[in-house]
Scaffold this active site. Structure first.
Site, PDB file in Angstrom:
ATOM      1  N   ASN A 231       0.831  -1.197   0.000  1.00 14.32           N
ATOM      2  CA  ASN A 231       0.000   0.000   0.000  1.00 14.32           C
ATOM      3  C   ASN A 231       0.872   1.257   0.000  1.00 14.32           C
ATOM      4  O   ASN A 231       1.876   1.325   0.708  1.00 14.32           O
ATOM      5  CB  ASN A 231      -0.898  -0.022   1.244  1.00 14.32           C
ATOM      6  CG  ASN A 231      -1.924   1.093   1.253  1.00 14.32           C
ATOM      7  OD1 ASN A 231      -2.761   1.178   0.368  1.00 14.32           O
ATOM      8  ND2 ASN A 231      -1.850   1.956   2.258  1.00 14.32           N
ATOM      9  N   SER A 232       0.496   2.258  -0.797  1.00 14.26           N
ATOM     10  CA  SER A 232       1.182   3.546  -0.843  1.00 14.26           C
ATOM     11  C   SER A 232       2.642   3.357  -1.274  1.00 14.26           C
ATOM     12  O   SER A 232       2.899   2.802  -2.340  1.00 14.26           O
ATOM     13  CB  SER A 232       1.058   4.256   0.503  1.00 14.26           C
ATOM     14  OG  SER A 232       1.480   5.590   0.412  1.00 14.26           O
ATOM     15  N   MET A 233       3.630   3.765  -0.473  1.00 20.20           N
ATOM     16  CA  MET A 233       5.023   3.489  -0.822  1.00 20.20           C
ATOM     17  C   MET A 233       5.243   1.993  -0.989  1.00 20.20           C
ATOM     18  O   MET A 233       6.155   1.557  -1.701  1.00 20.20           O
ATOM     19  CB  MET A 233       5.946   4.056   0.253  1.00 20.20           C
ATOM     20  CG  MET A 233       7.424   3.777   0.071  1.00 20.20           C
ATOM     21  SD  MET A 233       8.372   4.498   1.429  1.00 20.20           S
ATOM     22  CE  MET A 233       9.946   3.650   1.267  1.00 20.20           C
ATOM     23  N   GLY A 235       3.563   0.323  -2.798  1.00 21.66           N
ATOM     24  CA  GLY A 235       3.364   0.103  -4.221  1.00 21.66           C
ATOM     25  C   GLY A 235       4.647   0.114  -5.013  1.00 21.66           C
ATOM     26  O   GLY A 235       4.660  -0.248  -6.200  1.00 21.66           O
TER      27      GLY A 235
END
Length: 409
Positions: A231-233, A235
């Site tokens: 999730n987020s970073m 990714g």
């Protein structure tokens, strides 16, 4: 999505939207978020902390009284919301790592999550995953108590989120669909950072490897059908791990990120190569002053650099920028991913605009891109505010991908 609150501070609005989104899986209540936000002074980190802490304390107290009175469902729901509110309370305090307020709020967030986890059926089990002579904290979610091997999702958060928050960002959605889920915090993420001082590392395959080793010992895990979601970073971190870890059956980037260095080099005019040299230089007072001005003028930069120094173990904004340069999927790394990959893209990503598609374009494995739009209310980074929609599409893709693998195998 146009800000509904905190119209002059996009970072405060995004973090508020994040809690609105967590309503979908029990992490907040609409009125509690609105009431708390209405008491916060825009742009004031101390006010943000104080008001979210007050709400968290109140909700946790009510949950505790419900448990004592023999109302476990009410207690579970209250502890879950309180955990998220404590997480929010300490979110902006990392510019001063020795500030006792963020240790207190973090520990209360974990305590409340553990209290809620014990009241789920099946119980959500806190686990300690062996890692380099120590352990990483995590949570094992079971679809039932049969110990039947099931398709499994290993998941982790990103730059600023917790393993506990993954409850809302994919863990419960997986359980609803019959998956085993293992959520964990890696180095740089709150558990290992608060307790062991472990900062981020770019070679994330050396984090995911031990987590996979642990997962494959569990009877609930089908070792041929294990996916990794970041999730987020995350990714960027999850695809980085997938480039080198061949035991994965699929990887999901929520949202996709190709090159974290761009988040720094794009905010200062000039040639990227020259800017990288200056970021890594022993001294550059002119660039230091430029970064200080950006931090003072932009609420996103203010938070990102303060938090980034904390999680990267950097002493200055420029040192944090230099550390960020090591986090990328360039130089053929993305092309090494062999398992099917799902890349999610937010149309109005506040932090990594355009990077999901860039990652997708570099992939040579079986790949899918899902764009989430403003018309769907899902255009924010990581689809904050549209989690039921986003996770439905993600798990539908994963169902089809792992079913195909199972049928082919």
């Amino acid at each position: 999505m146009k800000p509904l609150l905190f119209s002059n501070d996009v970072q405060f609005w995004y973090e508020t939207l994040r809690s609105f989104g967590h309503i979908a899986y029990g992490g907040a209540d609409f009125g509690e978020v609105v009431s708390t936000s209405g008491r916060i002074v825009e742009g004031d980190y101390g006010s943000w902390h104080d008001e979210w802490l007050a709400t968290a304390d109140r909700v946790a107290g009510e949950a505790r009284r419900a448990l004592e009175a023999g109302h476990p469902v009410s207690a579970r729901d209250g502890f879950l919301r309180a955990s998220n509110y404590y997480r929010s309370a300490e979110f902006f305090l990392h510019g001063t790592p020795c500030d006792p307020r963020h240790d207190h709020a973090y520990e209360r967030s974990v305590e409340c999550f553990h209290a809620a986890a014990a009241l789920f059926t099946p119980r959500i089990e806190p686990v300690r995953i062996p890692y380099e002579g120590g352990t990483l904290p995590g949570y094992l979610y079971r679809a039932d108590t049969s110990a039947t091997p099931r398709p499994t999702v290993i998941m982790h958060n990103g730059f600023d989120g917790t393993a506990e928050e993954m409850h809302y960002f994919g863990a419960m959605a997986g359980v609803e669909r019959g998956y085993t889920v293992l959520a964990f915090d890696g180095p740089g993420q709150p558990g290992p950072l608060h307790r062991d001082g472990l900062v981020f590392r770019p070679d994330w395959e050396n984090v995911v490897g031990p987590v996979l080793d642990f997962a494959l010992t569990l009877p609930e895990v089908d070792g041929d059908r294990v996916a990794l979601l970041g999730n987020s970073m995350g990714g960027l971190l999850a695809p980085r791990a997938a480039a080198f870890e061949r035991r994965l059956a699929a990887v999901i980037a929520l949202d996709g990120v190709y090159d974290l260095g761009r988040a720094v080099t794009n905010i200062v005019p000039g040639d990227r190569g020259e800017l990288e040299r200056r970021l890594r230089a022993a001294s550059d007072p002119e660039l230091d002053a430029q970064l200080d001005d950006l931090i003072a003028a932009n609420p996103v930069m203010r938070w990102a650099f303060n938090h980034g120094m904390y999680v990267m173990g950097a002493d200055t904004p420029r040192a944090f920028g230099a550390a960020y340069l090591d986090y990328h999927l360039r130089d053929g790394i993305a092309e090494q991913i062999k398992c099917p990959a799902l890349i999610c893209e937010a149309a109005e990503d506040l932090f990594f605009a355009g990077q999901a598609r860039q990652l997708y374009d570099h992939l040579t494995c079986p790949k899918t891109l899902i764009e989430f739009t403003s018309e769907e209310g899902a255009d924010a980074h990581c689809q904050a505010g549209a989690q039921r929609l986003a996770l439905a599409r993600i798990y539908d893709w994963l169902d089809d991908t792992l079913h195909h693998r199972y049928a082919a195998g």
